[in-house]
Each structure stands twice: as C-alpha cells, then as structure tokens.
Design a protein around this motif. Structure first.
Motif, PDB file in Angstrom:
ATOM      1  N   HIS A  27      17.790  42.368 -26.711  1.00  0.00           N
ATOM      2  CA  HIS A  27      16.497  41.638 -25.841  1.00  0.00           C
ATOM      3  C   HIS A  27      16.778  41.777 -24.405  1.00  0.00           C
ATOM      4  CE1 HIS A  27      14.601  38.026 -24.273  1.00  0.00           C
ATOM      5  NE2 HIS A  27      13.780  38.340 -25.490  1.00  0.00           N
ATOM      6  N   PRO A  28      15.907  41.719 -23.621  1.00  0.00           N
ATOM      7  CA  PRO A  28      15.877  41.789 -22.144  1.00  0.00           C
ATOM      8  C   PRO A  28      16.944  40.911 -21.610  1.00  0.00           C
ATOM      9  CG  PRO A  28      13.694  42.106 -22.589  1.00  0.00           C
ATOM     10  CD  PRO A  28      14.386  41.791 -23.822  1.00  0.00           C
ATOM     11  N   GLU A  29      17.123  39.577 -22.106  1.00  0.00           N
ATOM     12  CA  GLU A  29      17.964  38.783 -21.452  1.00  0.00           C
ATOM     13  C   GLU A  29      19.508  38.810 -22.245  1.00  0.00           C
ATOM     14  OE1 GLU A  29      16.184  34.878 -21.804  1.00  0.00           O
ATOM     15  OE2 GLU A  29      14.249  35.628 -21.092  1.00  0.00           O
ATOM     16  N   VAL A  30      19.552  39.756 -23.200  1.00  0.00           N
ATOM     17  CA  VAL A  30      20.963  39.925 -23.884  1.00  0.00           C
ATOM     18  C   VAL A  30      21.880  40.968 -23.010  1.00  0.00           C
ATOM     19  CG1 VAL A  30      22.160  40.256 -26.146  1.00  0.00           C
ATOM     20  CG2 VAL A  30      20.046  38.704 -25.945  1.00  0.00           C
ATOM     21  N   GLY A  78      25.695  59.769 -39.172  1.00  0.00           N
ATOM     22  CA  GLY A  78      25.624  58.518 -39.405  1.00  0.00           C
ATOM     23  C   GLY A  78      24.289  57.526 -38.880  1.00  0.00           C
ATOM     24  N   LEU A  79      23.486  57.535 -40.154  1.00  0.00           N
ATOM     25  CA  LEU A  79      22.089  56.931 -39.626  1.00  0.00           C
ATOM     26  C   LEU A  79      22.063  55.472 -39.627  1.00  0.00           C
ATOM     27  CD1 LEU A  79      19.322  57.544 -39.086  1.00  0.00           C
ATOM     28  CD2 LEU A  79      19.026  57.450 -41.485  1.00  0.00           C
ATOM     29  N   PRO A  80      22.263  54.820 -38.463  1.00  0.00           N
ATOM     30  CA  PRO A  80      21.909  53.205 -38.522  1.00  0.00           C
ATOM     31  C   PRO A  80      20.952  52.764 -39.226  1.00  0.00           C
ATOM     32  CG  PRO A  80      22.158  54.093 -36.279  1.00  0.00           C
ATOM     33  CD  PRO A  80      22.020  55.160 -37.311  1.00  0.00           C
ATOM     34  N   THR A  81      21.292  51.741 -40.273  1.00  0.00           N
ATOM     35  CA  THR A  81      20.069  51.344 -40.967  1.00  0.00           C
ATOM     36  C   THR A  81      19.439  50.000 -40.844  1.00  0.00           C
ATOM     37  OG1 THR A  81      21.268  52.648 -42.899  1.00  0.00           O
ATOM     38  CG2 THR A  81      19.856  50.663 -43.661  1.00  0.00           C
ATOM     39  N   GLY A  82      20.354  49.086 -39.995  1.00  0.00           N
ATOM     40  CA  GLY A  82      19.742  47.679 -39.936  1.00  0.00           C
ATOM     41  C   GLY A  82      20.349  47.209 -38.722  1.00  0.00           C
ATOM     42  N   ALA A  83      19.693  46.596 -37.893  1.00  0.00           N
ATOM     43  CA  ALA A  83      20.301  45.907 -36.697  1.00  0.00           C
ATOM     44  C   ALA A  83      19.443  45.012 -36.161  1.00  0.00           C
ATOM     45  CB  ALA A  83      20.989  46.946 -35.687  1.00  0.00           C
ATOM     46  N   PRO A  84      20.151  44.055 -35.226  1.00  0.00           N
ATOM     47  CA  PRO A  84      18.991  43.165 -34.302  1.00  0.00           C
ATOM     48  C   PRO A  84      18.185  44.112 -33.158  1.00  0.00           C
ATOM     49  CG  PRO A  84      21.212  42.321 -34.270  1.00  0.00           C
ATOM     50  CD  PRO A  84      21.320  43.595 -35.043  1.00  0.00           C
TER      51      PRO A  84
END
Length: 215
Positions: free
Chosen positions: A113-116, A149-155
């Motif tokens: 997020h822009p603020e993170v 290594g393929l990222p599957t889920g993340a914020p």
C-alpha cells in the motif's frame, strides 16, 4: 540441468543443484527445514517474518557450521541483532557457492500500500537461471529462467499480476510458492488460473510438502 527442490511451505525451498545445497527463505510459516544438514548456504530475500525466522535460523546455522548466510542489505541488519553474520548481496552482485553461481536481481519489494513501508528485496538466480526465487517481487530478470518459484498469494499480489509475471518470465516449469496467505480454496483457485493461463511451453508443477522433486 535439472534441480532437486523440496518445498517446506510458503516461501521456503531447498535447492540441490548437483554441487550445492541451498536453503532459501526459512520463515515463520515454513516447517521441516530445521533438521536439514550439510547445507552450503542459507539465502534470505528480505526481512519479513514469513521469509526470515531468526529464532530458528540461529540453531539451523549452528547445526550447519559450513553454511554461509547470504542476505539482502535489510536482512543483514536484522540478523545482526541475533549475533548472526551475513554476506550481503545487492542487485547486480554475482558470486559462487560450492560450485553454483548466484546472481542477485531486483532490489525492490512489491508495493503493499502506498502508506506501508517495505524493505529491500533481492531475488536470487541460481545456477545461471536454473532456478529463480523472486522473494516478494515481480521483477523479471534479463536472464532466461528454467524453473520459477511463482508467488501464489500475498497482500501485494493479484492473481492477474502473478499470471502476467509467469508469462513474462516464461520458464520451462513454474513451482508455486508463497501460498499461505490464502485458504485452501484460494490456493486451488490460483493454481487453476496459473495452469489454464500459462505461457506456451511452460508447465506448472505443484511440489508436495517436504518431499524432494526433480524438475
């Protein structure tokens, strides 16, 4: 050359290249790596807890005295708090571990997020692209990649972004990682999209937990 991969959940994988045993991203959501021995190096992409668990990293390194700890710049500061010394790799750096080439790429964690605020993130190309671990990034390296290594889920991730990353890298094989932010149903949905929208000539290989697979 094929590599042997063992997935310990989420972002943590053991790579056996034929000359080196490399453990990547042993974090708090990964399990089963604690008893590994004869490691040549432990590699950390960035300092987030799901990629770096200092409480288990110290005993792991003590049990593998010949293993080198290799990190991005931000993780080096973190492990130093636990009296652990790391060799730092920055984007563009190249070196060799036990006869296996390593190249550091990327450098920027994907936006949550822009603020993170996000930390540095280094992706590792192993053995001249035989395997690529991007960490928390969708950086597409210049080098050809055989196994991704393929990222599957993340914020920081939408399934459409993961699919486009898969297509841009265009590996021979993609192995899903970074899945534990999703429910079982969410993981299955992402895997269906990866399989149905894969780039031409690529295949998806889902690694069974803690079992070694040659790809």
């Amino acid at each position: 050359m094929p590599v042997r991969i063992t997935h310990f959940g989420h972002s943590c994988v053991l790579l056996e290249t034929g000359t080196a045993r490399l453990l990547l991203d042993p974090g708090v959501w990964s399990h089963g790596f604690e008893d590994l021995r004869d490691l040549d190096a432990v590699l950390i992409t960035h300092r987030h807890g799901d990629h770096l668990d200092p409480d288990r990293l110290g005993p792991l390194l003590a049990a593998n005295p010949d293993a080198e700890l290799i990190t991005d710049p931000g993780s080096a500061d973190e492990v130093a708090r636990f009296d652990l010394h790391a060799s730092v790799m920055r984007p563009g750096d190249a070196r060799e571990v036990a006869g296996t080439a390593l190249h550091a790429v990327g450098g920027v964690h994907a936006e949550i997020h822009p603020e993170v605020e996000v930390p540095p993130n280094v992706g590792y190309l192993v053995d001249h692209g035989a395997f690529y671990h991007p960490g928390d990034s969708l950086h597409v390296p210049e080098q050809a990649v055989d196994v991704l290594g393929l990222p599957t889920g993340a914020p920081w991730l939408k399934v459409s972004e993961a699919v486009e990353f898969f297509r841009a890298v265009a590996p021979r094989v993609a192995v899903p990682i970074h899945e534990l932010t999703l429910s079982r149903e969410g993981i299955d949905s992402a895997l269906h999209r990866f399989d149905s929208l894969a780039p031409a000539g690529a295949r998806l290989v889902v690694l069974p937990l803690a079992d070694t697979t040659e790809v």
